[in-house]
Design an enzyme around this catalytic site. Structure first.
Site, PDB file in Angstrom:
ATOM      1  CE1 TYR A   1      77.396  57.672  64.356  1.00 19.59           C
ATOM      2  CE2 TYR A   1      79.421  56.639  63.564  1.00 19.59           C
ATOM      3  CZ  TYR A   1      78.133  56.533  64.057  1.00 19.59           C
ATOM      4  OH  TYR A   1      77.588  55.276  64.271  1.00 19.59           O
TER       5      TYR A   1
ATOM      6  CG  ASP B   1      86.426  59.393  67.440  1.00 21.82           C
ATOM      7  OD1 ASP B   1      87.178  58.470  67.066  1.00 21.82           O
ATOM      8  OD2 ASP B   1      85.180  59.338  67.364  1.00 21.82           O
TER       9      ASP B   1
ATOM     10  CE  LYS C   1      84.873  53.567  60.757  1.00 20.20           C
ATOM     11  NZ  LYS C   1      84.399  54.736  61.479  1.00 20.20           N
TER      12      LYS C   1
HETATM   13  C1  LIG Z   1      83.300  54.779  62.614  1.00 24.58           C
HETATM   14  C2  LIG Z   1      83.568  55.754  63.691  1.00 24.58           C
HETATM   15  C3  LIG Z   1      83.271  55.473  65.031  1.00 24.58           C
HETATM   16  C4  LIG Z   1      82.521  54.236  65.442  1.00 24.58           C
HETATM   17  O1  LIG Z   1      83.206  53.074  65.182  1.00 24.58           O
HETATM   18  P1  LIG Z   1      82.379  51.711  65.044  1.00 24.58           P
HETATM   19  O2  LIG Z   1      83.437  50.675  64.915  1.00 24.58           O
HETATM   20  O3  LIG Z   1      81.509  51.862  63.841  1.00 24.58           O
HETATM   21  O4  LIG Z   1      81.581  51.551  66.280  1.00 24.58           O
HETATM   22  C5  LIG Z   1      83.662  56.374  66.003  1.00 24.58           C
HETATM   23  N1  LIG Z   1      84.286  57.520  65.675  1.00 24.58           N
HETATM   24  C6  LIG Z   1      84.572  57.830  64.393  1.00 24.58           C
HETATM   25  C7  LIG Z   1      85.300  59.097  64.106  1.00 24.58           C
HETATM   26  C8  LIG Z   1      84.200  56.979  63.366  1.00 24.58           C
HETATM   27  O5  LIG Z   1      84.431  57.307  62.100  1.00 24.58           O
END
Ligand SMILES: *Cc1c(COP(=O)(O)O)cnc(C)c1O
Length: 426
Positions: free
Chosen positions: A142, A237, A265
């Site tokens: 994700y 990511d 985050k």
């Molecule tokens: C939460 C998350 C995102 C998206 O971040 P948002 O601030 O919710 O848009 C992207 N990549 C990973 C791995 C995530 O856990």
């Protein structure tokens, strides 16, 4: 009628599905949402005054727990000087320098306002830099709700809270290749077939959106070699893993240097921030230097950068990572022991401050297919039993539980007691 149920009725009348992000509707765990009134340290309190040990922590964003006094003070002071200018500030420079110092693969970094924006921008930049169209991602990975990255996505997309999204066009989906996580052979096949069309491979170095799934040895170095072979970029990511598992990015523990890294985050200290950065020659392709456009009215927001810098300063100074990891290990062991006593299989992998109880699963999952064997109905029952006993788990399967530096021994004891009782009640 409780205050929560009253708010839930009002929410459903005013907001689609009653929530601003699908997983908050608690559909996967079969109960109405908790409305949070306040957080302090490792605990949240709902609008009816019930307190919970928080093992979700805004989906991992809060390694220091809620309302850390130093972060609160930094936000207060920044807010007093104005909320946004849409112009350059000193704190943006400081935050960029801090990220650069902590993540050796990042020569230059740009701030955005969410993880989604970070991955969206990184993918556009990779395509612009390479002059190629295709992206390879992993099933159950994700990366936010970017159109192209919603193909075979994890998190709430995988738990059926929303379908794998209408509104993503066939044209977009056709430019996204999907391979199984931890399957280097299959990844090579798919990537080599795309050949010179492949702009980038994007991966979570440790998957956090199919539950916690760690990379097999050799998987990440294999992706690096594959990208080099094909002239594609590697995007890691680290929106969850960055600054949560160690000071800096987890990529360094695997000895893998990506071309681009996305962060989010944690680096906002609880306020909306994201960042993407990497190789100087790639980042130089961004406007205004280069021809890949990317912008944001609130990017590098002065209050968000104040919170982010305060949080990172504490993490760098205190390095609470071992403590957070020990807490997660104790909790994971508690799940395993209680499940065993109840005669239920429950693989519970943990790494650093992350853990996932895969109810009904014997062997540690290596990919989304393994992870999906988890018993969602049982997890729902467990979530409800734990909530009743004052513990807030992530409100869906295929998610990760998180610990923070503010969790006390008493918090952990409360969690372990609730785990034992809840498994007996299942
Ligand atoms: C939460 C998350 C995102 C998206 O971040 P948002 O601030 O919710 O848009 C992207 N990549 C990973 C791995 C995530 O856990």
């Amino acid at each position: 009628m409780t205050r929560s149920s009253e708010l839930w009725d009002r929410a459903k009348a005013a907001i689609p599905g009653g929530v601003d992000s699908p997983v908050r509707a608690f559909r996967n765990v079969g109960r109405d949402p908790i409305f949070v009134a306040k957080g302090a340290g490792g605990t949240i309190i709902d609008v009816d005054g019930k307190s919970y040990v928080d093992l979700c922590l805004s989906w991992g964003a809060l390694p220091l727990g809620h309302a850390h006094p130093e972060i609160v003070e930094a936000v207060r002071r920044a807010a007093g000087d104005g909320m946004t200018y849409g112009a350059a500030t000193e704190r943006e420079v400081e935050l960029a320098e801090t990220i650069k110092r902590a993540v050796p693969s990042i020569d230059k970094v740009r701030l955005v306002s969410s993880g989604t924006e970070a991955t969206m921008s990184a993918v556009r930049l990779a395509r612009g830099f390479a002059g190629r169209t295709h992206i390879l991602k992993f099933a159950g990975g994700y990366h936010g709700h970017v159109d192209s990255l919603l193909v075979a996505a994890g998190s709430a997309v995988a738990t059926g809270s929303v379908p794998a999204s209408a509104g993503v066009t066939a044209g977009t989906a056709a430019e996204v290749l999907v391979a199984p996580f931890n399957d280097l052979e299959r990844t090579r096949e798919v990537a080599r077939r795309a050949g010179k069309d492949l702009a980038a491979i994007i991966a979570e170095p440790i998957a956090g959106n199919m539950g916690l799934v760690q990379p097999d040895p050799g998987f990440l170095p294999g992706l690096r070699a594959l990208c080099d072979e094909l002239g594609a970029l590697l995007i890691l990511d680290e929106v969850i893993t960055g600054f949560r598992l160690r000071w800096g990015a987890i990529q360094d523990e695997f000895g893998v240097k990506p071309d681009l890294t996305t962060l989010g985050k944690i680096i906002g200290g609880g306020l909306p921030i994201g960042a993407f950065g990497g190789r100087a020659d790639v980042m130089a392709r961004l406007a205004p230097e280069g021809n890949v456009f990317q912008a944001g009215t609130l990017s590098g927001n002065p209050v968000a950068t104040a919170a982010g810098l305060a949080g990172l300063r504490i993490l760098e100074r205190d390095r609470p990572y071992e403590r957070m990891a020990a807490t997660a290990a104790r909790i994971a062991d508690g799940f395993v022991a209680a499940a065993k006593e109840a005669g239920l299989p429950c693989a519970t992998p943990h790494r650093g401050s992350m853990f996932t109880p895969f109810l009904g699963v014997e062997a540690t999952p290596h990919n989304i297919d393994d992870a999906k064997k988890t018993d969602a109905a049982k997890y729902g029952a467990l979530f409800r039993a734990m909530a009743e006993r004052g513990v807030y788990l992530p409100p869906a399967t295929l998610e990760v539980g998180f610990t923070c530096a503010a969790h006390t021994d008493a918090d952990v004891d409360r969690v372990l007691g609730a785990v034992r009782e809840s498994f007996r009640a299942l």
